[in-house]
Every structure is written in C-alpha cells, then in structure tokens.
Design an enzyme around this catalytic site. Structure first.
Site, short mmCIF file in Angstrom:
data_model
loop_
_atom_site.label_atom_id
_atom_site.label_comp_id
_atom_site.label_asym_id
_atom_site.label_seq_id
_atom_site.Cartn_x
_atom_site.Cartn_y
_atom_site.Cartn_z
CG ASP A 230 -2.29 0.68 0.83
OD1 ASP A 230 -3.30 0.00 0.64
OD2 ASP A 230 -2.30 1.94 0.67
CG ASP B 63 2.27 5.92 -6.27
OD1 ASP B 63 1.60 5.23 -7.07
OD2 ASP B 63 2.13 7.15 -6.16
CB VAL B 64 0.76 0.58 -8.16
CG1 VAL B 64 0.64 -0.41 -7.02
CG2 VAL B 64 -0.49 1.44 -8.31
CG ASN C 4 -7.34 -4.16 -4.62
OD1 ASN C 4 -8.54 -4.28 -4.83
ND2 ASN C 4 -6.87 -3.44 -3.60
CE1 TYR D 67 -12.58 3.78 -9.53
CE2 TYR D 67 -14.63 3.11 -10.58
CZ TYR D 67 -13.62 2.88 -9.66
OH TYR D 67 -13.66 1.74 -8.87
CE LYS E 296 -11.15 0.49 -11.03
NZ LYS E 296 -10.00 -0.23 -10.43
CB THR F 279 -14.33 -0.55 0.49
OG1 THR F 279 -14.53 0.39 -0.57
CG2 THR F 279 -14.55 -1.97 -0.02
N1 LIG Z 1 -15.66 -0.30 -3.33
C1 LIG Z 1 -16.29 -0.43 -4.49
O1 LIG Z 1 -17.52 -0.23 -4.56
C2 LIG Z 1 -15.53 -0.83 -5.72
C3 LIG Z 1 -16.26 -1.25 -6.84
C4 LIG Z 1 -15.60 -1.62 -8.00
C5 LIG Z 1 -14.22 -1.60 -8.03
N2 LIG Z 1 -13.51 -1.20 -6.94
C6 LIG Z 1 -12.04 -1.21 -7.04
O2 LIG Z 1 -11.53 -2.08 -6.07
C7 LIG Z 1 -10.19 -1.68 -5.75
C8 LIG Z 1 -10.06 -1.58 -4.25
O3 LIG Z 1 -10.93 -0.55 -3.79
P1 LIG Z 1 -11.60 -0.54 -2.35
O4 LIG Z 1 -13.03 -0.27 -2.54
O5 LIG Z 1 -11.16 -1.72 -1.57
O6 LIG Z 1 -10.96 0.83 -1.80
P2 LIG Z 1 -10.12 1.17 -0.50
O7 LIG Z 1 -9.97 2.64 -0.51
O8 LIG Z 1 -10.68 0.49 0.70
O9 LIG Z 1 -8.69 0.46 -0.80
C9 LIG Z 1 -7.85 0.90 -1.84
C10 LIG Z 1 -6.41 0.84 -1.33
O10 LIG Z 1 -5.53 1.15 -2.43
C11 LIG Z 1 -4.50 1.98 -1.91
N3 LIG Z 1 -3.91 2.77 -2.99
C12 LIG Z 1 -4.47 3.82 -3.64
N4 LIG Z 1 -3.62 4.30 -4.55
C13 LIG Z 1 -2.49 3.53 -4.47
C14 LIG Z 1 -1.25 3.54 -5.15
N5 LIG Z 1 -1.01 4.46 -6.10
N6 LIG Z 1 -0.33 2.60 -4.84
C15 LIG Z 1 -0.59 1.66 -3.89
N7 LIG Z 1 -1.73 1.62 -3.18
C16 LIG Z 1 -2.68 2.55 -3.48
C17 LIG Z 1 -5.18 2.86 -0.87
O11 LIG Z 1 -4.25 3.44 0.03
C18 LIG Z 1 -6.13 1.87 -0.21
O12 LIG Z 1 -5.54 1.23 0.91
C19 LIG Z 1 -9.95 -0.36 -6.49
O13 LIG Z 1 -9.22 -0.61 -7.68
C20 LIG Z 1 -11.35 0.12 -6.81
O14 LIG Z 1 -11.38 0.95 -7.92
C21 LIG Z 1 -14.13 -0.83 -5.79
#
Ligand SMILES: NC(=O)c1ccc[n+]([C@@H]2O[C@H](COP(=O)([O-])OP(=O)(O)OC[C@H]3O[C@@H](n4cnc5c(N)ncnc54)[C@H](O)[C@@H]3O)[C@@H](O)[C@H]2O)c1
Length: 245
Positions: free
Chosen positions: A34, A60-61, A87, A152, A156, A187
C-alpha cells in the site's frame, strides 16, 4: 492449500485487505502493498498472527522504482511471485466539465499505468517458469460507465481491455490473466459517497444489498486457483446483480 507467492497491491484496506487475508488462509505467502508502510504492515502482522506468511511493502504502483522494489521484496522474502493481484485504486467524482487534467492523469497513472508496471515487474519471470496468474481489479463502471466518473470508468475499461489483450498474448505460455468488475462494495472508497446514495443503490440491486470485500476476495481467490483453469481473459462480476452480461 497452495504454497504460492502473491503480491496484492492496495492491500491495506477494503477489497485488497480482504484478498490478502483470504489468500493467506489459502496458503499463499503474501506481499501486502500500500502507499504507506504502517497500514500495509498492520495487515501483514494480522496474517502472521494467524499463522500465515506476509510482509508489508510501501510503494506507489504508479512509480516504476517503487514497483520494482515491491517485486524484489516479494521475491527476496518468499521466492518467485506466482500470483499478482492488481487492486490498488482510488475513487474521485467530478462532472466532466469540472474534471481537471491532473485528476484524469492521476486516475490513469494509478489504475492503468500501475497495473501495467506491476505486470511488467513480474511477468518475465512467470513466462520463464511457464506458470503464473494475474488478476486485475476493474469495476462494473468500466462496463456500463458512470455519470461524473468519466475518468474512473475509462481507466477501468482500459483495465478490462488490457486483461483481454494480455490473456490472448500469454495464455499458451502458462500465464492466466483475468479480472473482476465489482459492483458497489462496502469499503472506505464507497463510504465516500453519501448515505442516501448508498441506501438508494442497495434498494435497486437485484440482491438488495451492496457487497462485502470478502465476497470480492473470494472471486479473486477462485480466479487464482486451479479450479479456474478454463478462465482466460474474463472479467467476473461480483456485483449483487447490478450488471448482468
Ligand atoms: N468499493 C467499491 O464499490 C468498488 C467497486 C468496483 C471496483 N472497486 C475497485 O476495487 C479496488 C479496491 O478498492 P476498495 O473499494 O477496496 O478501496 P479502499 O480505498 O478500501 O482500498 C484501496 C487501497 O488502495 C491503496 N492505494 C491507492 N492508490 C495507491 C497507489 N497508487 N499505490 C498503492 N496503493 C494505493 C489505498 O491506500 C487503499 O488502501 C480499487 O481498484 C477500486 O477501484 C471498488
């Protein structure tokens, strides 16, 4: 049980955290990435306390050097990476007319460039071994679009295209590439939306509720497993029935 080595990006929270915990229970040694070490290490410590193997790795990815260091740390700790879960991501909402180039660039840097860089860091070794699995986290908004979410949704959709193209390129060499396109999941990312929006959304879902991170983690773990041996270039939809393809 597996003895594989997994790298999960953005794994300090939400879907990534649930995935890291699930994979550790399945027997993977997990590199928990993270942005900040503290939250990543906390998840790694949770895994270790439960008898699993994990390290926390800050990075940072979207940054090439950080991603190289992440892959190197995973290999140094546990051996060759057998599973990569892309992710890491963030949400950001803006009407198109208010959308700034910096918001657009950051969205693509983290989601698309980040996915590209992480794959680039582990794929050559997977191809050399003739085995490996990659799971990319997209979103159903990459399939159907979302108002005020142009950047976004576009990022995606790019991940879905990347998943299909890479799967076509490397599947005969033993590397399986798939994705997930979650619907609304409980989340911190979705918690940023209003309570009113979330209640209305839940009511409109065929399942009547939003998903939990563990339910997406289970889909990712399935795609990672040998049970998914015929899944190639697919994007599965753990989405409460919101999108039916
Ligand atoms: N929550 C939803 O409804 C939902 C729906 C569809 C897709 N997603 C996708 O699922 C994935 C996870 O999201 P989530 O809902 O668990 O969110 P979240 O905010 O709980 O977790 C995302 C994590 O990614 C980390 N992060 C962000 N940018 C980063 C970077 N540049 N390098 C490394 N880490 C980084 C953040 O610090 C965080 O801990 C994301 O790609 C999001 O787009 C989420």
């Amino acid at each position: 049980m597996t003895t594989g080595v997994a790298v999960v990006t953005g794994a300090a929270s939400g879907i990534g955290r649930a995935t890291a915990l699930h994979l550790a229970r399945d027997g993977y040694a997990v590199a928990v990435n993270d942005l900040k070490l503290g939250p990543a290490q906390a998840v790694a410590d949770e895994i270790t306390a439960a008898g699993g193997r994990a390290i926390g790795v800050a990075g940072d990815v979207s940054d090439e050097a950080s991603v190289s260091a992440l892959a190197a740390a995973a290999v140094a700790a546990f051996g060759p990476v057998t599973l990569l879960v892309n992710n890491a991501g963030h949400g950001h909402q803006a009407r198109f007319v208010d959308l700034q180039p910096t918001d657009f660039d950051r969205m693509f840097a983290v989601h698309v460039r980040g996915t590209f860089l992480c794959i680039r860091a582990v794929l050559p070794a997977m191809l050399a071994r003739g085995s490996g699995v990659i799971v990319n986290v997209a979103s159903q908004l990459g399939q159907i679009g979302g108002a005020e979410l142009v950047h976004y949704s576009a990022a995606k959709a790019a991940i879905i295209g990347l998943t299909k193209s890479l799967a076509r390129e490397v599947s005969t060499q033993g590397v399986r590439v798939n994705g997930v396109a979650p619907g609304p999941i409980n989340t911190p990312l979705s918690a940023a939306l209003s309570e009113e929006w979330r209640r209305a959304k839940a009511a409109q879902l065929p399942l009547g509720r939003m998903g939990e991170p563990e339910e997406v983690a289970a889909t990712i773990a399935f795609l990672a497993s040998d049970a998914a041996s015929l899944f190639v270039g697919q994007t599965l939809g753990p989405n409460s029935g919101d999108v039916m393809l």
